[in-house]
Scaffold this motif. Structure first.
Motif, PDB file in Angstrom:
ATOM      1  N   ALA A 148       0.767  -1.092   0.016  1.00 45.89           N
ATOM      2  CA  ALA A 148       0.020  -0.041   0.148  1.00 45.89           C
ATOM      3  C   ALA A 148       0.818   1.086  -0.083  1.00 45.89           C
ATOM      4  CB  ALA A 148      -0.981   0.127   1.132  1.00 45.89           C
ATOM      5  N   ALA A 149       2.040   1.208   0.726  1.00 49.73           N
ATOM      6  CA  ALA A 149       3.032   2.524   0.688  1.00 49.73           C
ATOM      7  C   ALA A 149       3.351   2.767  -0.659  1.00 49.73           C
ATOM      8  CB  ALA A 149       4.176   2.023   1.735  1.00 49.73           C
ATOM      9  N   LEU A 150       3.603   1.512  -1.292  1.00 52.48           N
ATOM     10  CA  LEU A 150       4.213   1.556  -2.723  1.00 52.48           C
ATOM     11  C   LEU A 150       3.096   2.458  -3.613  1.00 52.48           C
ATOM     12  CD1 LEU A 150       5.608   0.576  -5.388  1.00 52.48           C
ATOM     13  CD2 LEU A 150       3.982  -1.154  -5.437  1.00 52.48           C
ATOM     14  N   VAL A 151       1.875   2.194  -3.512  1.00 53.20           N
ATOM     15  CA  VAL A 151       0.889   3.001  -4.396  1.00 53.20           C
ATOM     16  C   VAL A 151       0.585   4.131  -3.851  1.00 53.20           C
ATOM     17  CG1 VAL A 151      -1.686   2.741  -5.093  1.00 53.20           C
ATOM     18  CG2 VAL A 151      -0.425   0.668  -4.807  1.00 53.20           C
ATOM     19  N   PHE A 152       0.726   4.434  -2.450  1.00 51.99           N
ATOM     20  CA  PHE A 152       0.298   5.586  -1.731  1.00 51.99           C
ATOM     21  C   PHE A 152       1.581   6.627  -2.121  1.00 51.99           C
ATOM     22  CE2 PHE A 152      -0.151   8.146   2.580  1.00 51.99           C
ATOM     23  CZ  PHE A 152      -1.035   9.051   1.813  1.00 51.99           C
ATOM     24  N   GLY A 153       2.724   5.962  -2.193  1.00 50.46           N
ATOM     25  CA  GLY A 153       3.860   6.825  -2.701  1.00 50.46           C
ATOM     26  C   GLY A 153       4.088   7.031  -3.922  1.00 50.46           C
ATOM     27  N   LYS A 154       3.119   6.502  -4.742  1.00 55.88           N
ATOM     28  CA  LYS A 154       3.019   6.669  -6.353  1.00 55.88           C
ATOM     29  C   LYS A 154       4.519   6.200  -7.025  1.00 55.88           C
ATOM     30  CE  LYS A 154       0.167  10.689  -6.321  1.00 55.88           C
ATOM     31  NZ  LYS A 154       0.091  12.095  -6.674  1.00 55.88           N
ATOM     32  N   TRP A 155       4.782   4.973  -6.458  1.00 55.07           N
ATOM     33  CA  TRP A 155       5.908   4.201  -7.087  1.00 55.07           C
ATOM     34  C   TRP A 155       7.394   4.986  -7.163  1.00 55.07           C
ATOM     35  CZ3 TRP A 155       1.005   3.383  -8.508  1.00 55.07           C
ATOM     36  CH2 TRP A 155       0.461   2.231  -8.706  1.00 55.07           C
ATOM     37  N   SER A 156       7.379   5.808  -5.983  1.00 59.62           N
ATOM     38  CA  SER A 156       8.547   6.620  -5.747  1.00 59.62           C
ATOM     39  C   SER A 156       9.355   6.260  -4.719  1.00 59.62           C
ATOM     40  CB  SER A 156       8.233   8.018  -5.691  1.00 59.62           C
ATOM     41  OG  SER A 156       9.181   8.905  -5.443  1.00 59.62           O
ATOM     42  N   PRO A 157      10.631   5.963  -4.477  1.00 59.90           N
ATOM     43  CA  PRO A 157      11.438   5.673  -3.485  1.00 59.90           C
ATOM     44  C   PRO A 157      11.324   6.743  -2.446  1.00 59.90           C
ATOM     45  CG  PRO A 157      12.936   5.533  -5.281  1.00 59.90           C
ATOM     46  CD  PRO A 157      11.719   6.090  -5.825  1.00 59.90           C
ATOM     47  N   LEU A 158      11.341   7.919  -2.569  1.00 63.63           N
ATOM     48  CA  LEU A 158      10.889   8.743  -1.340  1.00 63.63           C
ATOM     49  C   LEU A 158       9.635   9.000  -1.044  1.00 63.63           C
ATOM     50  CD1 LEU A 158      13.392  11.652  -2.357  1.00 63.63           C
ATOM     51  CD2 LEU A 158      13.736   9.897  -0.686  1.00 63.63           C
ATOM     52  N   GLY A 159       8.583   8.846  -1.984  1.00 61.63           N
ATOM     53  CA  GLY A 159       7.113   8.546  -1.774  1.00 61.63           C
ATOM     54  C   GLY A 159       6.730   7.458  -0.934  1.00 61.63           C
ATOM     55  N   ALA A 160       7.484   6.391  -1.311  1.00 61.64           N
ATOM     56  CA  ALA A 160       7.292   5.058  -0.305  1.00 61.64           C
ATOM     57  C   ALA A 160       7.836   5.263   0.956  1.00 61.64           C
ATOM     58  CB  ALA A 160       7.806   3.929  -1.119  1.00 61.64           C
ATOM     59  N   LEU A 161       8.661   6.061   1.055  1.00 62.55           N
ATOM     60  CA  LEU A 161       9.340   6.148   2.368  1.00 62.55           C
ATOM     61  C   LEU A 161       8.216   7.139   3.261  1.00 62.55           C
ATOM     62  CD1 LEU A 161      11.551   6.488   4.867  1.00 62.55           C
ATOM     63  CD2 LEU A 161      12.637   8.350   3.549  1.00 62.55           C
ATOM     64  N   GLY A 162       7.672   8.048   2.740  1.00 64.71           N
ATOM     65  CA  GLY A 162       7.017   8.780   3.480  1.00 64.71           C
ATOM     66  C   GLY A 162       5.680   8.382   3.673  1.00 64.71           C
ATOM     67  N   ALA A 163       5.234   7.380   2.846  1.00 59.03           N
ATOM     68  CA  ALA A 163       3.880   6.681   3.379  1.00 59.03           C
ATOM     69  C   ALA A 163       4.214   5.538   4.268  1.00 59.03           C
ATOM     70  CB  ALA A 163       3.642   5.678   1.883  1.00 59.03           C
ATOM     71  N   ALA A 164       5.452   5.070   4.304  1.00 56.26           N
ATOM     72  CA  ALA A 164       5.712   4.040   5.454  1.00 56.26           C
ATOM     73  C   ALA A 164       5.953   4.690   6.746  1.00 56.26           C
ATOM     74  CB  ALA A 164       7.181   3.364   5.248  1.00 56.26           C
ATOM     75  N   LEU A 165       6.669   5.835   6.858  1.00 58.24           N
ATOM     76  CA  LEU A 165       6.321   6.843   7.852  1.00 58.24           C
ATOM     77  C   LEU A 165       4.877   7.071   8.475  1.00 58.24           C
ATOM     78  CD1 LEU A 165       9.345   9.188   7.354  1.00 58.24           C
ATOM     79  CD2 LEU A 165       9.227   7.517   9.033  1.00 58.24           C
ATOM     80  N   PHE A 166       3.851   7.182   7.404  1.00 60.01           N
ATOM     81  CA  PHE A 166       2.619   7.794   7.988  1.00 60.01           C
ATOM     82  C   PHE A 166       1.996   6.445   8.316  1.00 60.01           C
ATOM     83  CE2 PHE A 166      -1.853   7.916   6.567  1.00 60.01           C
ATOM     84  CZ  PHE A 166      -2.414   9.214   7.160  1.00 60.01           C
ATOM     85  N   PHE A 167       2.304   5.407   7.759  1.00 60.19           N
ATOM     86  CA  PHE A 167       1.672   3.976   8.276  1.00 60.19           C
ATOM     87  C   PHE A 167       2.292   3.668  10.003  1.00 60.19           C
ATOM     88  CE2 PHE A 167       0.386   3.275   3.771  1.00 60.19           C
ATOM     89  CZ  PHE A 167      -0.800   3.285   3.908  1.00 60.19           C
ATOM     90  N   ALA A 168       3.302   3.912  10.000  1.00 57.17           N
ATOM     91  CA  ALA A 168       4.024   3.616  11.313  1.00 57.17           C
ATOM     92  C   ALA A 168       3.379   4.551  12.394  1.00 57.17           C
ATOM     93  CB  ALA A 168       5.512   3.778  11.063  1.00 57.17           C
ATOM     94  N   ALA A 169       3.207   5.860  11.894  1.00 56.80           N
ATOM     95  CA  ALA A 169       2.354   6.643  12.938  1.00 56.80           C
ATOM     96  C   ALA A 169       0.853   6.125  13.495  1.00 56.80           C
ATOM     97  CB  ALA A 169       2.139   7.971  12.370  1.00 56.80           C
ATOM     98  N   ALA A 170       0.302   5.532  12.551  1.00 58.21           N
ATOM     99  CA  ALA A 170      -0.746   5.008  12.795  1.00 58.21           C
ATOM    100  C   ALA A 170      -0.505   3.372  13.720  1.00 58.21           C
ATOM    101  CB  ALA A 170      -1.654   4.365  11.657  1.00 58.21           C
ATOM    102  N   GLU A 171       0.419   2.836  13.502  1.00 62.27           N
ATOM    103  CA  GLU A 171       0.835   1.719  14.350  1.00 62.27           C
ATOM    104  C   GLU A 171       1.210   2.272  15.482  1.00 62.27           C
ATOM    105  OE1 GLU A 171       3.024  -2.428  13.885  1.00 62.27           O
ATOM    106  OE2 GLU A 171       3.189  -0.976  12.298  1.00 62.27           O
ATOM    107  N   GLY A 172       1.990   3.253  15.597  1.00 60.84           N
ATOM    108  CA  GLY A 172       2.540   3.748  17.033  1.00 60.84           C
ATOM    109  C   GLY A 172       1.600   4.585  17.830  1.00 60.84           C
ATOM    110  N   LEU A 173       0.154   4.734  17.290  1.00 58.23           N
ATOM    111  CA  LEU A 173      -0.782   5.633  18.168  1.00 58.23           C
ATOM    112  C   LEU A 173      -1.154   4.747  19.538  1.00 58.23           C
ATOM    113  CD1 LEU A 173      -2.712   8.024  18.065  1.00 58.23           C
ATOM    114  CD2 LEU A 173      -4.490   6.469  16.842  1.00 58.23           C
ATOM    115  N   GLN A 174      -1.126   3.517  19.577  1.00 57.00           N
ATOM    116  CA  GLN A 174      -1.567   2.961  20.747  1.00 57.00           C
ATOM    117  C   GLN A 174      -0.468   3.329  21.769  1.00 57.00           C
ATOM    118  OE1 GLN A 174      -2.057  -1.155  20.364  1.00 57.00           O
ATOM    119  NE2 GLN A 174      -2.901  -1.582  22.364  1.00 57.00           N
ATOM    120  N   LEU A 175       0.931   2.738  21.441  1.00 53.66           N
ATOM    121  CA  LEU A 175       1.923   2.892  22.261  1.00 53.66           C
ATOM    122  C   LEU A 175       1.924   4.553  22.844  1.00 53.66           C
ATOM    123  CD1 LEU A 175       4.312   2.011  23.560  1.00 53.66           C
ATOM    124  CD2 LEU A 175       5.778   2.670  21.747  1.00 53.66           C
TER     125      LEU A 175
END
Length: 303
Positions: free
Chosen positions: A224-251
């Motif tokens: 999903a990060a690949l698609v959200f980041g529009k097949w771009s290395p830096l875009g995929a990185l940004g999407a991964a950080l975004f998803f990690a924020a959702a995962e870290g919300l509980q902590l």
């Protein structure tokens, strides 16, 4: 302030496995091969990374073992998708199922001590940030450096330009005297190695042991990060950080607002990253454009 600091630290802790795997997906799909086997590649990387670390006592060898496990899985996918010209989606799903069966079998036969969990494994060093938490400096450095290097390679290096071209106009690449199959094989192999390295970070940098449920859907989040980041290395990185924020919300909520966190069902936090993944895919799947030849097998005899 404490909630923000805790959230930032949790993002830096949870993002590297997804970010490296998403980068691997970018490398594969920019070369024209759909990689739905990311979950299986991460599983192989996590298992063989833990196994190598336990056998050697070295976290570096563990990381190499994880990358090698992912590389082997990537080469298998490449053989099916490129040489055998199998349906790339079916091949990726089959790889995920193969990894589940193989790793579960090997875990039960050799490494499991109780309930599908291994002994503690060596872990990468981390740096304590006050009383807020810890940060794995090597993993964060990998997460931030590799997408920049891949972006630079795509823009400047001949090999990077060829890997981009083979995902857009493979016939033009062949006309220039280059092997489309070899370039795609290389890309999928690199994709597997990156996904395997990302999977190895789960036991070696986050959990400290291998569990049979790893990677618990993070390979699909990387897709999903690949698609959200529009097949771009830096875009995929940004999407991964975004998803990690959702995962870290509980902590973050649990440490800073324990009363509020206790009032929210635990299942909400477990499902939130995946629900967010579905929502973003529904919103972006029609807006992001994949490489022109992504998922299209190359037939040198076709006209």
């Amino acid at each position: 302030m404490r909630a923000v600091a805790t959230l930032l630290l949790s993002v830096l802790a949870f993002a590297p496995p997804v970010a490296l795997t998403a980068l691997g997906a970018v490398v594969s799909e920019r070369a024209g091969v759909i990689n739905l086997g990311l979950e299986g590649m991460m599983r192989f990387g996590a298992f063989f990374g833990a196994w190598a670390a336990l056998a050697s006592g070295s976290v570096v060898i563990g990381l190499c073992g994880g990358a090698a496990g992912g590389l082997a899985a990537g080469l298998l996918l490449a053989a099916l998708a490129i040489w055998a010209r199998a349906d790339q989606i079916v091949a990726g799903i089959g790889l995920n199922l193969l990894a589940l069966g193989v790793c579960t079998f090997l875990l039960e036969r050799g490494l499991s001590v109780f309930g599908g969990v291994t002994d503690p494994v060596p872990m990468l060093p981390s740096l304590a940030i006050g009383t807020w938490g810890q940060i794995g400096v090597p993993t964060v450095a990998l997460m931030l450096l590799l997408p920049v290097l891949v972006t630079w390679a795509y823009a400047r290096l001949p090999l990077g330009l060829r890997l981009r071209a083979v995902g857009e106009l493979p016939r033009a690449v062949a006309t220039a005297g280059l092997s489309v199959a070899r370039l795609r094989f290389l890309a999928v192999g690199l994709s597997g190695a990156l996904a395997g390295l990302g999977g190895a970070l789960l036991p070696l940098a986050i959990l400290g042991r291998y569990e049979d449920r790893m990677p618990a859907g993070q390979g699909f989040i990387a897709l999903a990060a690949l698609v959200f980041g529009k097949w771009s290395p830096l875009g995929a990185l940004g999407a991964a950080l975004f998803f990690a924020a959702a995962e870290g919300l509980q902590l973050s909520l649990g440490l800073s607002f324990p009363t509020l966190a206790a009032s929210i069902p635990k299942g909400f936090f477990l499902a939130f990253p995946y629900a967010l993944t579905l929502a973003l895919l529904a919103g972006f799947i029609g807006k992001a454009r994949p490489p022109a030849a992504d998922g299209v097998p190359y037939d040198p005899e076709a006209r």
